[in-house]
Design an enzyme around this catalytic site. Structure first.
Site, PDB file in Angstrom:
ATOM      1  N   PRO A  83       9.921 -11.343   5.007  1.00 64.23           N
ATOM      2  CA  PRO A  83      10.201 -11.677   3.610  1.00 64.23           C
ATOM      3  C   PRO A  83       9.160 -11.140   2.633  1.00 64.23           C
ATOM      4  CG  PRO A  83       9.337 -13.593   4.764  1.00 64.23           C
ATOM      5  CD  PRO A  83       9.514 -12.509   5.800  1.00 64.23           C
ATOM      6  N   CYS A  84       8.014 -10.700   3.136  1.00 63.79           N
ATOM      7  CA  CYS A  84       6.960 -10.211   2.231  1.00 63.79           C
ATOM      8  C   CYS A  84       7.407  -8.961   1.478  1.00 63.79           C
ATOM      9  CB  CYS A  84       5.690  -9.906   3.024  1.00 63.79           C
ATOM     10  SG  CYS A  84       4.937 -11.365   3.772  1.00 63.79           S
ATOM     11  N   HIS A  85       7.922  -7.972   2.207  1.00 69.13           N
ATOM     12  CA  HIS A  85       8.284  -6.707   1.575  1.00 69.13           C
ATOM     13  C   HIS A  85       9.628  -6.171   2.053  1.00 69.13           C
ATOM     14  CE1 HIS A  85       3.846  -6.997   1.382  1.00 69.13           C
ATOM     15  NE2 HIS A  85       4.056  -6.600   0.149  1.00 69.13           N
ATOM     16  N   GLY A  86      10.370  -6.991   2.809  1.00 69.99           N
ATOM     17  CA  GLY A  86      11.734  -6.622   3.143  1.00 69.99           C
ATOM     18  C   GLY A  86      11.933  -5.769   4.381  1.00 69.99           C
ATOM     19  N   PRO A  91       9.421  -0.764   4.436  1.00 71.84           N
ATOM     20  CA  PRO A  91       7.966  -0.521   4.392  1.00 71.84           C
ATOM     21  C   PRO A  91       7.290  -0.429   5.754  1.00 71.84           C
ATOM     22  CG  PRO A  91       8.613  -2.182   2.784  1.00 71.84           C
ATOM     23  CD  PRO A  91       9.817  -1.928   3.633  1.00 71.84           C
TER      24      PRO A  91
END
Length: 205
Positions: free
Chosen positions: A161-164, A178
């Protein structure tokens, strides 16, 4: 002319016995002081109990891990996931191959003995580090199919959930996210059908 030594003790001079006792006393205090200073220093060279635990292999009982469930254990200060994949989850591995960045696991993110599509020793039992390869975040286990937030083409796996970043049930990373590489698989082996040893390679077990 010098005065003859008669062997008599001068009552006003130093007492030899007393001087010897004082000398021994001072020496004893010195030895004790050196020992007191050295003990913490020497103990600092020895590995702490926590350090030993952090680097030691971890034996995990998976006898109660049912199909579809995931458990987390700690090894070397990092979370290790053990997932009992369902038949449907295993079948999905072949369906997402074209969407992955490294479907054949060519990058050194796993031991050689788990380099096939499943990235595991036992097909249904997946062992991997629960650390995103982008910035070290903690992805979440998302086994459901086509949830609203991940889209209709989501077949299950792991989502950061931080950067998908997205990963399939084998921890293989999707293209265009990422995270640059698949999730890492730690060295591990099986002591028995229900005991996994994290930290010891299959060949060494």
């Amino acid at each position: 002319m010098t005065e003859a030594d008669t062997g008599a003790v001068d009552p006003d001079g130093p007492d030899p016995k007393r001087r010897r006792l004082l000398t021994l006393g001072v020496a004893g205090v010195g030895v004790a002081g050196v020992a007191a200073l050295a003990a913490p220093m020497l103990s600092s060279f020895a590995p702490s109990r926590r350090a030993k635990a952090a680097g030691a292999p971890v034996e995990v009982d998976i006898s109660k891990l049912e199909a579809g469930q995931m458990m987390t254990v700690e090894w070397r200060g990092k979370p290790v996931w053990i997932v009992n994949r369902t038949d449907e989850a295993l079948a999905s591995l072949g369906e997402v191959t074209g969407e992955l960045a490294d479907p054949a696991s060519e990058m050194p993110q796993q031991p050689e003995y788990v380099s096939d599509e499943t990235r595991s020793i036992k097909p249904n039992m997946m062992v991997m580090l629960g650390v995103c390869t982008h910035l070290g975040c903690a992805p979440t286990y998302r086994p459901e199919i086509a949830p609203p937030d991940l889209g209709a083409d989501w077949l299950g796996g792991f989502f950061c959930p931080c950067h998908g970043s997205k990963f399939d049930f084998a921890g293989r990373v999707y293209s265009g996210v990422p995270a640059p590489t698949n999730l890492e698989v730690p060295p591990h082996s099986y002591v028995s059908d229900t005991l996994v040893l994290i930290g010891v390679d299959q060949e060494a077990a």
